[in-house]
Every structure is written in structure tokens, then in C-alpha cells.
Design an enzyme around this catalytic site. Structure first.
Site, PDB file in Angstrom:
ATOM      1  N   HIS A 195      36.639  -8.617 -13.138  1.00 51.21           N
ATOM      2  CA  HIS A 195      37.297  -8.143 -14.358  1.00 51.21           C
ATOM      3  C   HIS A 195      37.815  -6.724 -14.107  1.00 51.21           C
ATOM      4  O   HIS A 195      37.263  -5.980 -13.296  1.00 51.21           O
ATOM      5  CB  HIS A 195      36.259  -8.137 -15.484  1.00 51.21           C
ATOM      6  CG  HIS A 195      36.792  -7.883 -16.851  1.00 51.21           C
ATOM      7  ND1 HIS A 195      37.118  -6.625 -17.305  1.00 51.21           N
ATOM      8  CD2 HIS A 195      37.026  -8.727 -17.895  1.00 51.21           C
ATOM      9  CE1 HIS A 195      37.540  -6.702 -18.552  1.00 51.21           C
ATOM     10  NE2 HIS A 195      37.488  -7.970 -18.948  1.00 51.21           N
TER      11      HIS A 195
ATOM     12  N   ASP B  21      27.729  -7.150 -12.776  1.00 49.60           N
ATOM     13  CA  ASP B  21      28.308  -7.306 -14.113  1.00 49.60           C
ATOM     14  C   ASP B  21      27.782  -8.617 -14.679  1.00 49.60           C
ATOM     15  O   ASP B  21      28.190  -9.704 -14.256  1.00 49.60           O
ATOM     16  CB  ASP B  21      29.829  -7.321 -13.998  1.00 49.60           C
ATOM     17  CG  ASP B  21      30.529  -7.687 -15.306  1.00 49.60           C
ATOM     18  OD1 ASP B  21      29.841  -7.885 -16.324  1.00 49.60           O
ATOM     19  OD2 ASP B  21      31.780  -7.787 -15.292  1.00 49.60           O
TER      20      ASP B  21
ATOM     21  N   GLN C 121      28.978 -12.337 -18.596  1.00 50.27           N
ATOM     22  CA  GLN C 121      29.098 -13.772 -18.841  1.00 50.27           C
ATOM     23  C   GLN C 121      27.825 -14.530 -18.487  1.00 50.27           C
ATOM     24  O   GLN C 121      27.745 -15.742 -18.705  1.00 50.27           O
ATOM     25  CB  GLN C 121      30.281 -14.336 -18.029  1.00 50.27           C
ATOM     26  CG  GLN C 121      31.620 -13.737 -18.371  1.00 50.27           C
ATOM     27  CD  GLN C 121      32.050 -14.008 -19.800  1.00 50.27           C
ATOM     28  OE1 GLN C 121      31.583 -14.952 -20.437  1.00 50.27           O
ATOM     29  NE2 GLN C 121      32.944 -13.175 -20.317  1.00 50.27           N
TER      30      GLN C 121
ATOM     31  N   LYS D 275      29.163 -10.397 -26.399  1.00 49.07           N
ATOM     32  CA  LYS D 275      29.260 -11.691 -25.715  1.00 49.07           C
ATOM     33  C   LYS D 275      27.929 -12.444 -25.760  1.00 49.07           C
ATOM     34  O   LYS D 275      27.849 -13.596 -25.340  1.00 49.07           O
ATOM     35  CB  LYS D 275      29.716 -11.488 -24.277  1.00 49.07           C
ATOM     36  CG  LYS D 275      31.106 -10.861 -24.141  1.00 49.07           C
ATOM     37  CD  LYS D 275      31.488 -10.672 -22.703  1.00 49.07           C
ATOM     38  CE  LYS D 275      32.732  -9.809 -22.544  1.00 49.07           C
ATOM     39  NZ  LYS D 275      33.955 -10.442 -23.045  1.00 49.07           N
TER      40      LYS D 275
ATOM     41  N   CYS E 140      42.173 -10.072 -18.189  1.00 50.94           N
ATOM     42  CA  CYS E 140      41.777  -8.814 -17.544  1.00 50.94           C
ATOM     43  C   CYS E 140      41.346  -9.060 -16.107  1.00 50.94           C
ATOM     44  O   CYS E 140      40.362  -8.478 -15.616  1.00 50.94           O
ATOM     45  CB  CYS E 140      40.663  -8.117 -18.329  1.00 50.94           C
ATOM     46  SG  CYS E 140      41.170  -7.568 -19.963  1.00 50.94           S
TER      47      CYS E 140
END
Length: 406
Positions: A124, A201, A204, A227, A364
Site C-alpha cells: 500500500h 502492516d 488487512q 478496518k 493505493c
């Protein structure tokens, strides 16, 4: 007579009634962008502002003391969620701020000219641009790990690329476009073998996979609340305590200090030194409520539920000749696809007419789009509130798109 009841964990989820913003007949398939909020989270936020609100850490009156306890309890909830210590949890505005904090306070103070940063093709923008800014300032270089044939981060290629000049590695646990899942443990071992620090990261991942930062072996882990069925404006940076203790503050202001004079200021220990100003108090309470919500369902059950929906969606879309489904077959909660001769924005607009909400664009992740040979993709992403009817609505909508553009 004894009645045998099936294991609840084996049954599909049916919790859409917990989400007041999802009306009957609306297929919300944009959870990878932001998740809808369950009533438990909305109620926690409402109480925080309605009957319980006060500042934290400074007030000597009872309401402030109570809110301080609730705020710090939220930190403990976030810590348990990823198997961390509470003093390793920094509350931030979201994963973007968490990555920028590490980029400026860790990489920006340690990297030198000639050092290298390793990223991957599928990152991202939030896990690209902050590192570019640091690299440009200090004279470091960035290398990019390619993808495998089934569109995962190629860890074999990563092993060949890594060398002692690499001081930092930053990778996505789950791709926000492809849904491909990283073997974080192996990636961490590869990074540490050359002395590099690794940031993951987890935006998700945390809403659908159990995360244990100790077992993963990474050095930093970041995620956003919104999220994870929580509010916007709140997120988490987890960092190894020794790393946080060695990092200078990211911002200056109230709360993050030990003592201030015009001659010299000393700073509070981590994590307080990274939380300048009045925090997003109610956001932290909402995040804790969201964590409680997903843990009450069970992350293993959530993952199994979304895996089944992904399989159904990939199979249904795969029957349409003009559709190219992207990502690995076992993608985590996300199905991206392209349609021959149709721009994703047109797909999204036509689906919206049928009350199906998807994301269309570059997500993104423009470098990934270039690697895939497309300008944009259509993306359907699932959450706990979705079911087979949503997949059927998606498939019917795409068949309608095919007829319109056929």
C-alpha cells in the site's frame, strides 16, 4: 432423547443484524477499505461521549480517573489481542501514522547514506511513501521484492536479495488488493539473518487472522481500528520495548514529557512519549469494543467464514469469460478482478445500481497495478456480515455488466 447440536464454529456466520448501517438487500463488499460498525462499538462510542466523557491522565476528579482507567484498559485489550505487553502499545491515528512514526523516529535516526530498505511489489502507498521520504533525506536506497506466479510476496527472491546493507524491511501481512498472506515468521527470520529490522502492516490481517507478534518474530506491527470494525482515527503501533525505548519522540506537546523548562525538556518513557496531546479517548474505547466483538465470534471462525465466501466468489466470477480473477486461490477475504473492455469504475457504478458496493480503482497500490498490467481493478472484500446472498448479488451484477458491454 439427546439432541446433538452442531458445533457453532462450523456454521456460517449470521450477524448482519448487529450492524445497523447495513440495510436489507444491500451487499456491502468494501470491508478492505473500511468495515461497518457493530452495535456494540457504536454503543461504546456513544457512552464515551454521552455519559462517561472526561479527559484522561490529568484530572484529579473521579470522572477523569474513571476514564483514564477505561482508556488504559483499552490499551491492555489491544495488547492482549496481539500477545504484547501494554507498554509496547502506542495509540496512533491509524496504520499510516504508525508507519510514519517508525519511519521518522526509527529509520530516520538510524539509517545512513548507502543503507537500503526492502519493500515488496504489493505494498500500500502508506508502506511505500514514508520510506521514500526517509530514503531521500538520508541517502538510502529502496529495493523491491517481486511476486510469485500466484501473486504472493516471493520470499525465495527476498532471501536472494537481502544483504547486510538492508537495515529495514517493511511488508504487508495480507495484501489489500490480492488478499495474499505473508509467511511473517519466515520473512522475519530472513530479515534478522542480515541484521535488518522488520515492520509488518497488519491492517488487512487483524480482522480475520489471529496475530501473535511474539510468534511472528517481527519488530514492529501496525494496524488501524476502522478496518477492525472499530472507529476511524485510532490505530495501534506495536514495537519491541527495546526499540521503542531507543526512539526519540515523533511529535512534541503535552502528555509526552517528563519535565519541561526553557533550557531543556526530558521525555516520558514509551509509549507515552509517542502520544503527544489529548488522545482520541473515545476512539480507544471503540477499538477495545471492536476487539471484544471479533474475539467473541472467534478469529478462526471469521477466517473460515470469509474463506468460504472468497471461494464462492472466485468460482462464480471465474465462470464469466471476460473476467480475470487476481490473487491466489486462498486469498484472505479479498477478491480483486478485471473485466475485459470495462473500466472498474463502470463496474462499480453498475453494481451500485443493484445495491452492491465494491471498490474500484488502484487501491493505493499503483506500483502493484503496473506489475499486474492494469490501471485499476474491481475489488470485492468480505466481512463478518456478508453471506452467500452477497456473493450471488455480486455475480448477478457482473453478469449484467457483461451483457451491457457485450
Amino acid at each position: 432423547m439427546t439432541v446433538l447440536i452442531a458445533d457453532p464454529a462450523a456454521r456460517p456466520l449470521d450477524v448482519v443484524a448487529d450492524f445497523p448501517a447495513i440495510p436489507a438487500g444491500w451487499a456491502y463488499l468494501d470491508t478492505a477499505a473500511t468495515a461497518q460498525k457493530p452495535r456494540a462499538v457504536i454503543d461504546a462510542i456513544t457512552r464515551g461521549y454521552d455519559t462517561d466523557y472526561a479527559t484522561v491522565h490529568r484530572g484529579v476528579y473521579q470522572r477523569s480517573a474513571d476514564m483514564t482507567l477505561a482508556y488504559e484498559a483499552a490499551r491492555e485489550t489491544a495488547a492482549r489481542f496481539v500477545n504484547a505487553a501494554s507498554d509496547e502499545i502506542v495509540f496512533v491515528r491509524g496504520a499510516t501514522e504508525a508507519i510514519n512514526l517508525v519511519a521518522q523516529s526509527f529509520a530516520g535516526t538510524r539509517l545512513q547514506a548507502g543503507d537500503r530498505i526492502l519493500l515488496s511489489t504489493l505494498e500500500h502507498h502508506s508502506n511505500i511513501v514514508p520510506w521514500q521520504m526517509v530514503a531521500e533525506r538520508v541517502g538510502a536506497a529502496i529495493d523491491v521484492v517481486p511476486l510469485t506466479a500466484d501473486q504472493r510476496i516471493d520470499l525465495d527472491a527476498m532471501a536472494r536479495m537481502l544483504r547486510p546493507e538492508h537495515k529495514l524491511v517493511a511488508l504487508a501481512h495480507v495484501s489489500n488488493v490480492l488478499g495474499s498472506t505473508l509467511d511473517v515468521r519466515r520473512a522475519s527470520e530472513l530479515a534478522h539473518a542480515v541484521g535488518a529490522t522488520i515492520l509488518i502492516d497488519g491492517c488487512q490481517a487483524v480482522a480475520r487472522l489471529p496475530v501473535d507478534v511474539r510468534a511472528l518474530g517481527c519488530d514492529f506491527y501496525v494496524f488501524s481500528g476502522h478496518k477492525l470494525y472499530g472507529p476511524t482515527g485510532i490505530g495501534v503501533l506495536w514495537g519491541r520495548r527495546d526499540l521503542l525505548d531507543a526512539m526519540p519522540p515523533y511529535q512534541g506537546g503535552g502528555s509526552m514529557i517528563d519535565r519541561v523548562s526553557f533550557e531543556r525538556t526530558t521525555y516520558a518513557p514509551a509509549p507515552t512519549r509517542f502520544e503527544a496531546g489529548t488522545p482520541h479517548i473515545v476512539g480507544a474505547l471503540g477499538l477495545a469494543a471492536a476487539i471484544d466483538y471479533v474475539q467473541a465470534i472467534g478469529l478462526e471462525r471469521i477466517h473460515a467464514h470469509e474463506t468460504a465466501l472468497v471461494a464462492q466468489a472466485r468460482e462464480a466470477l471465474g465462470r464469466i469469460n471476460s473476467v480475470r480473477v487476481l490473487g491466489p486461490a486462498d486469498s484472505a477475504g479479498i477478491v480483486s478482478f478485471a473485466m475485459e473492455g470495462v473500466h472498474p469504475h463502470d463496474i462499480g457504478t453498475i453494481l451500485d445500481e443493484s445495491k452492491v458496493a465494491i471498490r474500484a480503482g488502484h487501491h493505493c497500490a499503483q506500483p502493484l497495478m503496473a506489475a499486474l498490467g492494469v490501471e485499476a481493478t474491481a475489488r470485492a472484500s468480505f466481512g463478518v456480515y456478508n453471506g452467500p446472498d452477497d456473493v450471488a448479488a455480486l455475480a448477478a451484477g457482473i453478469e449484467r455488466v457483461a451483457r451491457i458491454f457485450g
